[in-house]
Design a protein around this motif. Structure first.
Motif, mmCIF file in Angstrom:
data_model
loop_
_atom_site.group_PDB
_atom_site.id
_atom_site.type_symbol
_atom_site.label_atom_id
_atom_site.label_comp_id
_atom_site.label_asym_id
_atom_site.label_seq_id
_atom_site.Cartn_x
_atom_site.Cartn_y
_atom_site.Cartn_z
ATOM 1 N N LYS A 1 -9.716 -1.904 4.316
ATOM 2 C CA LYS A 1 -9.861 -2.300 2.903
ATOM 3 C C LYS A 1 -11.101 -1.720 2.235
ATOM 4 C CE LYS A 1 -7.136 -6.465 2.395
ATOM 5 N NZ LYS A 1 -6.610 -7.065 3.607
ATOM 6 N N THR A 2 -12.081 -1.279 3.020
ATOM 7 C CA THR A 2 -13.249 -0.659 2.391
ATOM 8 C C THR A 2 -12.898 0.751 1.894
ATOM 9 O OG1 THR A 2 -14.107 0.222 4.471
ATOM 10 C CG2 THR A 2 -14.914 -1.949 3.800
ATOM 11 N N LEU A 3 -11.786 1.314 2.398
ATOM 12 C CA LEU A 3 -11.383 2.671 2.000
ATOM 13 C C LEU A 3 -10.206 2.676 1.024
ATOM 14 C CD1 LEU A 3 -11.426 4.391 5.507
ATOM 15 C CD2 LEU A 3 -13.186 4.519 3.741
ATOM 16 N N PHE A 4 -9.283 1.726 1.211
ATOM 17 C CA PHE A 4 -8.044 1.735 0.429
ATOM 18 C C PHE A 4 -7.629 0.288 0.213
ATOM 19 C CE2 PHE A 4 -3.304 2.817 0.264
ATOM 20 C CZ PHE A 4 -3.379 3.373 -1.003
ATOM 21 N N LYS A 5 -7.714 -0.168 -1.038
ATOM 22 C CA LYS A 5 -7.554 -1.586 -1.316
ATOM 23 C C LYS A 5 -6.499 -1.827 -2.393
ATOM 24 C CE LYS A 5 -10.200 -5.585 -2.822
ATOM 25 N NZ LYS A 5 -11.394 -6.027 -3.503
ATOM 26 N N LYS A 6 -5.729 -2.885 -2.194
ATOM 27 C CA LYS A 6 -4.702 -3.281 -3.161
ATOM 28 C C LYS A 6 -5.363 -4.035 -4.318
ATOM 29 C CE LYS A 6 -0.183 -5.436 -3.192
ATOM 30 N NZ LYS A 6 0.874 -5.999 -2.349
ATOM 31 N N ASP B 1 1.242 -3.393 -7.749
ATOM 32 C CA ASP B 1 1.616 -1.970 -7.771
ATOM 33 C C ASP B 1 0.464 -1.008 -7.516
ATOM 34 O OD1 ASP B 1 4.339 -2.464 -8.482
ATOM 35 O OD2 ASP B 1 3.694 -2.828 -10.543
ATOM 36 N N ILE B 2 -0.720 -1.369 -7.949
ATOM 37 C CA ILE B 2 -1.829 -0.407 -7.990
ATOM 38 C C ILE B 2 -2.830 -0.658 -6.864
ATOM 39 C CG2 ILE B 2 -3.709 0.534 -9.430
ATOM 40 C CD1 ILE B 2 -0.770 1.077 -10.446
ATOM 41 N N TRP B 3 -3.250 0.440 -6.256
ATOM 42 C CA TRP B 3 -4.242 0.446 -5.186
ATOM 43 C C TRP B 3 -5.400 1.341 -5.603
ATOM 44 C CZ3 TRP B 3 -3.263 -1.245 0.142
ATOM 45 C CH2 TRP B 3 -2.077 -1.986 0.254
ATOM 46 N N GLU B 4 -6.489 1.306 -4.842
ATOM 47 C CA GLU B 4 -7.592 2.232 -5.110
ATOM 48 C C GLU B 4 -8.157 2.771 -3.813
ATOM 49 O OE1 GLU B 4 -10.728 0.233 -7.286
ATOM 50 O OE2 GLU B 4 -11.204 -1.081 -5.610
ATOM 51 N N PHE B 5 -8.409 4.090 -3.822
ATOM 52 C CA PHE B 5 -9.191 4.711 -2.758
ATOM 53 C C PHE B 5 -10.650 4.474 -3.126
ATOM 54 C CE2 PHE B 5 -5.307 7.310 -2.380
ATOM 55 C CZ PHE B 5 -5.092 7.187 -1.016
ATOM 56 N N ARG B 6 -11.437 3.994 -2.181
ATOM 57 C CA ARG B 6 -12.814 3.593 -2.463
ATOM 58 C C ARG B 6 -13.793 4.456 -1.666
ATOM 59 N NH1 ARG B 6 -12.752 -2.265 -3.441
ATOM 60 N NH2 ARG B 6 -14.592 -2.437 -2.171
ATOM 61 N N THR B 7 -14.788 4.974 -2.353
ATOM 62 C CA THR B 7 -15.834 5.743 -1.676
ATOM 63 C C THR B 7 -17.177 5.346 -2.256
ATOM 64 O OG1 THR B 7 -14.361 7.626 -1.313
ATOM 65 C CG2 THR B 7 -16.725 8.070 -1.217
ATOM 66 N N LEU B 8 -18.092 5.019 -1.372
ATOM 67 C CA LEU B 8 -19.480 4.785 -1.767
ATOM 68 C C LEU B 8 -20.270 5.976 -1.255
ATOM 69 C CD1 LEU B 8 -21.828 3.067 -2.842
ATOM 70 C CD2 LEU B 8 -21.910 1.940 -0.612
ATOM 71 N N ASP C 1 -8.434 0.693 -16.540
ATOM 72 C CA ASP C 1 -8.072 1.715 -15.555
ATOM 73 C C ASP C 1 -6.882 1.285 -14.713
ATOM 74 O OD1 ASP C 1 -9.852 4.065 -15.820
ATOM 75 O OD2 ASP C 1 -11.397 2.529 -15.663
ATOM 76 N N ILE C 2 -6.772 -0.007 -14.438
ATOM 77 C CA ILE C 2 -5.598 -0.517 -13.720
ATOM 78 C C ILE C 2 -4.366 -0.359 -14.614
ATOM 79 C CG2 ILE C 2 -4.533 -2.568 -12.690
ATOM 80 C CD1 ILE C 2 -7.430 -3.492 -11.990
ATOM 81 N N GLU C 3 -4.523 -0.681 -15.912
ATOM 82 C CA GLU C 3 -3.414 -0.532 -16.871
ATOM 83 C C GLU C 3 -3.008 0.935 -17.010
ATOM 84 O OE1 GLU C 3 -5.099 -2.456 -20.289
ATOM 85 O OE2 GLU C 3 -4.715 -4.467 -19.488
#
Length: 112
Positions: free
Chosen positions: A41-46, A50-57, A96-98
């Motif tokens: 979940k720290t990399l790819f979170k729901k 419908d929408i997910w996010e790839f996460r990078t710090l 951004d989700i919309e």
């Protein structure tokens, strides 16, 4: 390791990545490759149904690539990345989700 899904970048994601410095871009791509094989979940979170996010710090900056699943091909699951942002607050911007949801709707309409 076998990948759980393939990732497809829409034009806006490619433009976002092109605008970043090489190290930030490489870190984002590295994390996406990790997310393909490891459920983290720290990399790819729901974010919603419908929408997910790839996460990078990276370098104290939060990078987000919004995405959705395309399971229309029975052999290959594809995650379609719609657009990216550098996150400025704790909360993910609703707009951004919309936006990702709208792009997803257009994507599937165009497929029909």
């Amino acid at each position: 390791m076998a990948e759980n899904f393939k990732v497809e970048f829409l034009k806006e994601v490619l433009e976002f990545l092109d605008g970043l410095d090489d190290k930030a871009r490489n870190k984002i791509l590295f994390n996406i490759d990790k997310a393909k094989v490891k459920n983290d979940k720290t990399l790819f979170k729901k974010l919603n149904s419908d929408i997910w996010e790839f996460r990078t710090l990276y370098n104290k900056k939060q990078y987000r690539l919004f995405a959705f699943w395309d399971k229309s091909n029975k052999k290959v699951t594809i995650v379609v990345a719609t657009h990216g942002i550098v996150k400025k607050s704790q909360k993910t911007p609703k707009k951004d989700i919309e936006k990702a949801t709208e792009i997803m709707k257009e994507f599937f309409n165009d497929k029909k």
